[in-house]
Design an enzyme around this catalytic site. Structure first.
Site, PDB file in Angstrom:
ATOM      1  N   LYS A 145      -1.175   6.188  -2.246  1.00  0.00           N
ATOM      2  CA  LYS A 145      -1.802   6.927  -1.153  1.00  0.00           C
ATOM      3  C   LYS A 145      -0.715   7.531  -0.246  1.00  0.00           C
ATOM      4  O   LYS A 145       0.402   7.006  -0.196  1.00  0.00           O
ATOM      5  CB  LYS A 145      -2.742   6.016  -0.354  1.00  0.00           C
ATOM      6  CG  LYS A 145      -2.058   4.805   0.319  1.00  0.00           C
ATOM      7  CD  LYS A 145      -1.417   5.180   1.644  1.00  0.00           C
ATOM      8  CE  LYS A 145      -0.540   4.115   2.184  1.00  0.00           C
ATOM      9  NZ  LYS A 145       0.353   4.603   3.261  1.00  0.00           N
ATOM     10  N   TYR A 197      -5.750   4.369   6.016  1.00  0.00           N
ATOM     11  CA  TYR A 197      -6.313   3.021   6.063  1.00  0.00           C
ATOM     12  C   TYR A 197      -7.460   2.962   7.067  1.00  0.00           C
ATOM     13  O   TYR A 197      -8.514   2.360   6.809  1.00  0.00           O
ATOM     14  CB  TYR A 197      -5.253   1.999   6.463  1.00  0.00           C
ATOM     15  CG  TYR A 197      -4.220   1.706   5.414  1.00  0.00           C
ATOM     16  CD1 TYR A 197      -4.572   1.145   4.189  1.00  0.00           C
ATOM     17  CD2 TYR A 197      -2.871   1.961   5.654  1.00  0.00           C
ATOM     18  CE1 TYR A 197      -3.618   0.858   3.221  1.00  0.00           C
ATOM     19  CE2 TYR A 197      -1.906   1.677   4.698  1.00  0.00           C
ATOM     20  CZ  TYR A 197      -2.285   1.125   3.483  1.00  0.00           C
ATOM     21  OH  TYR A 197      -1.337   0.852   2.545  1.00  0.00           O
TER      22      TYR A 197
END
Length: 380
Positions: free
Chosen positions: A139, A225
């Site tokens: 990510k 996140y």
């Protein structure tokens, strides 16, 4: 740049996504895909041997139930000897950024995990797919939505599986929050808030603070996140976002965002708040229900993770490597057809939200509408 431009990075970055067209003629070697279903463990090759590969992924693969470290890809020849000796990796399973495409001929490698600066994700994910390897992309998935689309299409065309390195999607604490949201013991969700950040010090030349290599600052690195946890804390995708950016150390954060707050509007009037920063420690998820609440604090770190609920119960599970569970989950998806808990569509969805947040900031905090439907939502 000092460390970032080491060895091959500059040359590779200069090619950029434009170089992908040159790879369209590369043969697809998908013979290993059928064979992977018959293996007890799938071989993983790490592309990029920086701190995350060194400190988290490689140790996790030593203990994998369904995965093991089979190969490496690095632009630093000295690392080949070090990693080869430490993890018993044969020379034939070591590649550099130029000969990477020949990995197609190696049946010992089933999965390629791309752990490079964000600007190189699309190129190497697409090259891995064309080589017939399943792909894990760290990510954030890419620099922008267009690159996400290119990665997804390449994997679809090659007939390989794709996952994004969202380790928290495999964490049991995350799944307990999902359970509380779906089973509603405290009623419906009314509000959610998530914070994700840390204090960056020491090296202003690191690649994460270089826009050309990262595509953004705290939002691209830690903000995903908070986006993720707000979404699973509601069980739906947001329908709009608005955002603000601020900086207290402009002399250090010269090229990327330092701190961002965002407001996320969800269906049924649910409100979400997001905070992310490279200059503040932040690591929490709070979900407010009609008749109670649930909290994970810490929420996004490597663990141990812990939490609690309004009735005094602890949310606590035995600690294990999140990276191990993440990679084992993906291997089981490949071998057994279990759900892909972090598919490429999830990474694309988050990049759509990231782009909307940056758009809102550019337009003075204006609300930006989103039309995501259930994109990226995995219901297990």
């Amino acid at each position: 740049m000092k460390k970032v431009t080491r060895r091959r990075f500059n040359a590779t970055f200069t090619k950029g996504i434009g170089g992908l067209a040159l790879m369209s003629s590369l043969p697809m070697a998908c013979g290993n895909i059928v064979g992977s279903h018959q293996k007890k463990k799938l071989g993983v090759a790490l592309v990029g041997l920086g701190s995350y590969s060194r400190g988290q992924l490689a140790p996790a693969l030593e203990n994998g139930e369904y995965t093991y470290l089979a190969g490496i890809v690095t632009g630093t020849p000295e690392k080949e000897k070090i990693w080869g000796e430490k993890y018993s990796i044969p020379k034939k399973n070591m590649y550099n950024y130029e000969n990477f495409d020949s990995i197609a001929k190696n049946d010992e490698i089933d999965i390629v995990y791309v752990v490079l600066p964000n600007s190189m994700h699309a190129e190497f994910c697409i090259r891995a797919a064309k080589a017939g390897k399943h792909v894990i992309c760290e990510k954030p998935m890419a620099m922008n939505v267009a690159e996400c689309d290119a990665i997804i299409e390449a994997c679809k065309t090659a007939g390989v599986k794709l996952s994004v390195g969202y380790r928290m999607q495999s964490d049991p604490h995350t799944n307990e929050i999902k359970r509380l949201v779906s089973e509603k013991p405290f009623g419906e969700v009314k509000y959610v808030s998530s914070d994700a950040g840390y204090i960056s010090r020491g090296n202003p030349d690191q690649w994460r603070l270089n826009y050309a290599l990262s595509g953004g600052g705290a939002l691209m690195n830690m903000g995903v996140y908070a986006i993720q946890s707000n979404i699973y804390g509601v069980g739906h995708n947001p329908i709009s976002v608005s955002a603000q950016e601020f900086s207290t150390r402009p002399e250090y954060f010269k090229d990327t965002d330092e701190s961002i707050t965002a407001q996320m509007e969800f269906p049924n009037g649910i409100v979400g708040h997001l905070f992310t920063s490279h200059n503040a420690n932040a690591n929490r998820l709070f979900v407010s229900f009609e008749r109670g609440w649930a909290e994970l604090n810490p929420c996004h770190s490597y663990g141990p993770i812990s939490g609690r609920t309004a009735d005094g119960a602890e949310i606590k599970y035995p600690h294990q490597s999140q990276q191990k569970v993440q990679m084992d989950d993906f291997a089981q998806h490949i071998m057994k057809g279990s759900p892909n808990v972090a598919p490429g569509e999830m990474g694309k969805r988050d990049m759509i939200i990231v782009e909307a947040i940056y758009q809102s900031i550019k337009e003075g905090g204006k609300k930006v509408a989103l039309d995501l439907g259930d994109m990226g939502i995995v219901r297990v």
